[in-house]
Design a protein around this motif. Structure first.
Motif, PDB file in Angstrom:
ATOM      1  N   GLU A   1      56.121 -39.367 -43.682  1.00 37.84           N
ATOM      2  CA  GLU A   1      57.645 -38.517 -43.986  1.00 37.84           C
ATOM      3  C   GLU A   1      57.677 -37.326 -44.024  1.00 37.84           C
ATOM      4  OE1 GLU A   1      55.486 -39.466 -48.022  1.00 37.84           O
ATOM      5  OE2 GLU A   1      55.295 -40.160 -46.008  1.00 37.84           O
ATOM      6  N   GLY A   2      56.655 -36.468 -43.538  1.00 41.73           N
ATOM      7  CA  GLY A   2      56.595 -35.146 -43.669  1.00 41.73           C
ATOM      8  C   GLY A   2      56.548 -34.577 -45.109  1.00 41.73           C
ATOM      9  N   SER A   3      56.505 -33.122 -45.292  1.00 44.21           N
ATOM     10  CA  SER A   3      56.496 -32.499 -46.566  1.00 44.21           C
ATOM     11  C   SER A   3      57.462 -31.397 -46.723  1.00 44.21           C
ATOM     12  CB  SER A   3      55.195 -32.228 -46.930  1.00 44.21           C
ATOM     13  OG  SER A   3      55.045 -31.152 -48.104  1.00 44.21           O
ATOM     14  N   PRO A   4      58.078 -31.252 -47.845  1.00 46.21           N
ATOM     15  CA  PRO A   4      58.948 -30.053 -47.955  1.00 46.21           C
ATOM     16  C   PRO A   4      58.335 -28.865 -47.867  1.00 46.21           C
ATOM     17  CG  PRO A   4      58.994 -31.181 -49.886  1.00 46.21           C
ATOM     18  CD  PRO A   4      58.105 -32.179 -48.910  1.00 46.21           C
ATOM     19  N   GLY A   5      57.053 -28.762 -48.599  1.00 47.78           N
ATOM     20  CA  GLY A   5      56.135 -27.491 -48.807  1.00 47.78           C
ATOM     21  C   GLY A   5      56.752 -26.859 -49.892  1.00 47.78           C
ATOM     22  N   TYR A   6      55.784 -26.153 -50.636  1.00 49.11           N
ATOM     23  CA  TYR A   6      55.733 -25.565 -51.964  1.00 49.11           C
ATOM     24  C   TYR A   6      57.118 -24.443 -51.979  1.00 49.11           C
ATOM     25  CZ  TYR A   6      51.160 -27.119 -53.405  1.00 49.11           C
ATOM     26  OH  TYR A   6      50.356 -28.011 -53.615  1.00 49.11           O
ATOM     27  N   LEU A   7      57.236 -23.950 -50.805  1.00 49.44           N
ATOM     28  CA  LEU A   7      58.537 -22.836 -50.823  1.00 49.44           C
ATOM     29  C   LEU A   7      59.481 -23.577 -51.201  1.00 49.44           C
ATOM     30  CD1 LEU A   7      56.296 -21.014 -50.116  1.00 49.44           C
ATOM     31  CD2 LEU A   7      57.470 -20.124 -48.117  1.00 49.44           C
ATOM     32  N   ARG A   8      59.770 -24.591 -50.319  1.00 45.43           N
ATOM     33  CA  ARG A   8      61.110 -25.145 -50.597  1.00 45.43           C
ATOM     34  C   ARG A   8      61.278 -25.970 -52.129  1.00 45.43           C
ATOM     35  NH1 ARG A   8      61.550 -28.568 -45.189  1.00 45.43           N
ATOM     36  NH2 ARG A   8      63.424 -29.411 -46.075  1.00 45.43           N
ATOM     37  N   GLN A   9      60.220 -26.553 -52.219  1.00 46.50           N
ATOM     38  CA  GLN A   9      60.287 -26.959 -53.780  1.00 46.50           C
ATOM     39  C   GLN A   9      60.528 -26.030 -54.764  1.00 46.50           C
ATOM     40  OE1 GLN A   9      56.193 -28.824 -54.544  1.00 46.50           O
ATOM     41  NE2 GLN A   9      56.360 -30.253 -53.157  1.00 46.50           N
ATOM     42  N   ALA A  10      60.392 -24.840 -54.474  1.00 42.94           N
ATOM     43  CA  ALA A  10      60.710 -23.589 -55.557  1.00 42.94           C
ATOM     44  C   ALA A  10      62.143 -23.267 -55.469  1.00 42.94           C
ATOM     45  CB  ALA A  10      59.731 -22.561 -55.353  1.00 42.94           C
ATOM     46  N   HIS A  11      62.890 -23.792 -54.431  1.00 45.12           N
ATOM     47  CA  HIS A  11      64.227 -23.459 -54.280  1.00 45.12           C
ATOM     48  C   HIS A  11      65.091 -23.614 -55.645  1.00 45.12           C
ATOM     49  CE1 HIS A  11      67.823 -22.773 -51.918  1.00 45.12           C
ATOM     50  NE2 HIS A  11      68.369 -23.569 -52.637  1.00 45.12           N
TER      51      HIS A  11
END
Ligand SMILES: Nc1ncnc2c1ncn2[C@@H]1O[C@H](COP(=O)(O)OP(=O)(O)OP(=O)(O)O)[C@@H](O)[C@H]1O
Length: 674
Positions: A423-433
């Protein structure tokens, strides 16, 4: 209390002690019997002299004075007042540090000569180990107010004295020193103990107001008229409602122990919300408000806020217009950084600076050695700002394998590379949005990724691996590093443009050995451990051990200290609440039992407890550096000791030092151990 037992009983009890090594019960007060037994065990003889090491050098005295500026500043006027009360009674008023070294004396000229003959002068140690039973040493040992009269003194040469002493405690219950009145025993008066105890309370209250000026202070009494008197309780509360400091009366009023400080919220012990207290205070700042304890008893409270820490209408003395600091902001502003503040001036200066940029688009760079609390600081910064309800995402740039770091940070689309999640991954940077992104060990980020991170920060959007389109991101950026990044830019290991982008504001956190709040930190860690390990509140460290811990250079900083205390707490037997040498693991014992060279002064800026190790243990296998050597040298010696104790096992040595294996290898690469 002036003793009631006749001289004969005292003599018989002493005789029994000398013959059989203990006092028969009931003959003298229990506390006196305990103190005599300790004096005997220290190798003192009643008719003999004090121990040879009973007087510190002028350098050691200067260091102690330098380490206790607040205690001295708040004690001096109170001592002067006390001296006026006893001026013609052949007495001296004495302030001693937490190890019994006399720091300041004020004496009746008629008595000074006599006092000097028994060394009631600055620099002398009145620790029980050195002078046997005496009010200062016994108050230290028992941590309570004590009066020792005439023949109750263990050394006969001190039996012409009558002395009353009271401990002085910090806002978190740490022992700071002893206030004492000593005089000719013929002029002894039972009231002196009350006088000296009251004066000690006055000093404690002044210190509390000083160290907790950033907090909300509740002044409490059962009568509204009692507020402002020396009998009032004072409780310091953080902006988000935690009780972080108190005087003894305040603790007793709320049914708390020092171990509860930092661990209990105000509304748990008083039937009131902090917001309601603040709003009452805004309306009627001078009028005490009635509060109920959970049992139903009534307590009157008046708030005190410092204008500089709490600007706006809530501070009675503040003259700022309401618009600059809306009322609502005051009642909701949490100050998680203040909760971490245990009194060190450098740490507090760093927190004050960081606090000023919270909520502004300014990246913060936290520098400091491994284990000084950089991540904790970053978390507190996040919790203090407007993004506190959004995520705090922490990434250790040194811990993610280089080939994964790009995907972990920037995310990826489905099927972007072999092994990627379906399913892919949003990555940490987007998780910190919306929240805060914390990049730990930013100096370890590979150069290629530094370029990509720079682009994200400039464009405020991220392009996941394999994606064609960028996704907008918005986060507060906090980075941390143990190395000097500027130096890394000069050496080409870190991009200069990224350095300036992440370094809106740099704060440097002090190493543990440089901090002046060691005792308060230990107290804080013990309170946390008591909750964590389900121990009874009120675990403390034996004074000798505490002094030795305070003098150790702690290369692994707070992480190492927390680990040593955690193990020690786990080794406490049921019912025990004093951590002592027996509760340390062997490698820690080995490291601590290495005494400093005689008369050794610490390197510049290091925190020390001079003369803290009077009973020298066997000579060290690896000697600590002597006077004038640098902090790096102290740290290097501690590493050498740890490696030796672990027979060269790097993992074990790193564990003992409380640092990662990686950090230890890095330190060894820079400065190899022979
Ligand atoms: N103010 C504090 N009060 C209590 N414990 C603390 C405090 N600061 C640090 N610690 C303890 O020290 C440990 C290390 O803290 P932290 O991870 O924040 O340090 P660091 O500087 O980020 O370390 P590193 O550079 O190795 O990542 C924490 O787990 C905690 O146990």
């Amino acid at each position: 209390m002036r003793p009631t037992h006749p001289l004969v009983a005292l003599r018989q009890a002493r005789q029994h002690l000398l013959e059989f090594g203990h006092c028969p019960s009931g003959m003298v007060q229990e506390r006196l019997a305990r103190s005599w037994t300790r004096s005997l065990a220290a190798g003192l003889v009643p008719g003999g002299q004090p121990r040879a090491t009973d007087h510190y050098s002028s350098t050691a005295l200067r260091q102690v004075l330098d380490h206790n500026p607040e205690l001295l500043a708040h004690s001096r006027p109170v001592m002067q007042y006390l001296f006026e009360q006893v001026r013609h009674s052949q007495s001296v008023v004495v302030l001693a540090d937490r190890r019994g070294m006399l720091m300041h004396t004020l004496g009746d000229p008629h008595f000074v000569d006599k006092a000097e003959r028994v060394a009631l002068t600055s620099g002398a140690s009145w620790h029980e180990e050195h002078r046997g039973t005496n009010a200062i040493g016994t108050a230290l040992a028992e941590c309570s107010a004590v009066q020792i009269h005439g023949g109750e003194h263990f050394l006969e040469r001190n039996s012409f004295l009558t002395c009353a002493a009271s401990p002085i405690l910090s806002a978190t219950g740490a022992l700071l020193g002893i206030l004492d009145i000593s005089g000719d025993y013929r002029n002894g008066h039972a009231h002196t103990l009350g006088l000296v105890s009251t004066a000690a309370r006055m000093i404690e209250n002044r210190l509390l107001a000083d160290t907790c000026q950033r907090h909300i202070r509740l002044h409490l009494h059962t009568e509204p008229e009692g507020i402002g008197s020396v009998a009032e309780g004072i409780v310091a509360v953080s902006g988000d409602g935690w009780i972080v400091g108190a005087n003894r009366v305040g603790l007793a009023q709320l049914g708390l122990h020092t171990g509860d400080l930092g661990a209990v919220r105000l509304e748990r012990v008083l039937e009131v919300r902090l917001d309601d207290l603040l709003s009452h205070h805004r309306r009627r700042p001078q009028q005490p408000q009635a509060l109920r304890l959970p049992g139903g008893a009534l307590l009157w409270a008046q708030l005190q806020l410092d204008a500089s820490a709490w600007p706006g209408p809530a501070a009675p003395t503040a003259a700022r217009p309401a618009r600059t600091q809306p009322t609502a902001a005051l009642s909701t502003a949490p100050d998680a950084l203040a909760q971490l503040d245990t009194g060190d001036a450098r740490w507090r200066a760093a927190a004050d600076k960081a606090r000023r940029v919270v909520g502004k688009p300014i990246a913060v760079l936290i520098q400091g050695e491994s284990g000084v609390g950089k991540e904790l600081f970053a978390r507190a910064l996040h919790a203090s700002g407007p993004r506190r309800d959004a995520p705090f995402v922490a990434i250790n740039c040194g811990a993610i394998p280089e080939n994964l770091i790009e995907a972990e940070l920037f995310g990826y689309v489905a099927g972007a590379f072999t092994g990627a999640r379906k399913e892919g991954s949003p990555g940490y940077l987007r998780q910190a949005h919306g929240g805060t992104l914390f990049l730990d060990e930013i100096g370890d980020m590979p150069l290629a990724l530094q370029m990509r991170l720079l682009r994200v920060l400039q464009e405020r959007s991220v392009t996941p691996v394999g994606a064609a389109k960028a996704v907008p991101v918005d986060f507060a950026l906090v980075c941390a590093t143990h190395c000097q990044l500027l130096q890394a830019t000069e050496q080409g290991r870190f991009r200069q443009d990224l350095y300036y982008r992440i370094n809106g504001l740099t704060v440097q956190l002090p190493a543990l050995r440089e901090r002046s709040d060691f005792t308060a930190l230990v107290q804080r860690l013990l309170a946390q451990l008591a909750t964590e390990q389900d121990l009874p509140a009120g675990v403390w460290v034996a004074p000798d051990l505490l002094a030795r811990l305070a003098a150790y250079p702690w290369p692994g900083n707070l992480r190492q200290l927390a680990s040593v205390l955690r193990t020690a707490c786990a080794l406490l037997a049921d019912g025990q609440n004093t951590l002592d040498w027996e509760h340390l693991s062997d490698d820690v014992l080995h490291a601590l039992q290495t005494p400093a060279a005689p008369g050794a002064a610490p390197a510049r800026g290091a925190r020390t407890v001079p003369g803290a190790w009077p009973n020298t243990e066997p000579p060290p296998a690896v000697a600590l550096p002597s006077s004038g050597q640098s902090l790096q040298a102290l740290s290097h010696a501690a590493i050498a000791q740890a490696l030796q104790a672990a027979c060269g096992n790097v993992s074990q040595a790193a564990r003992q030092l409380g640092i990662s294996r990686q950090t230890l290898y890095r330190k060894l690469a820079l400065n190899p151990v022979g």
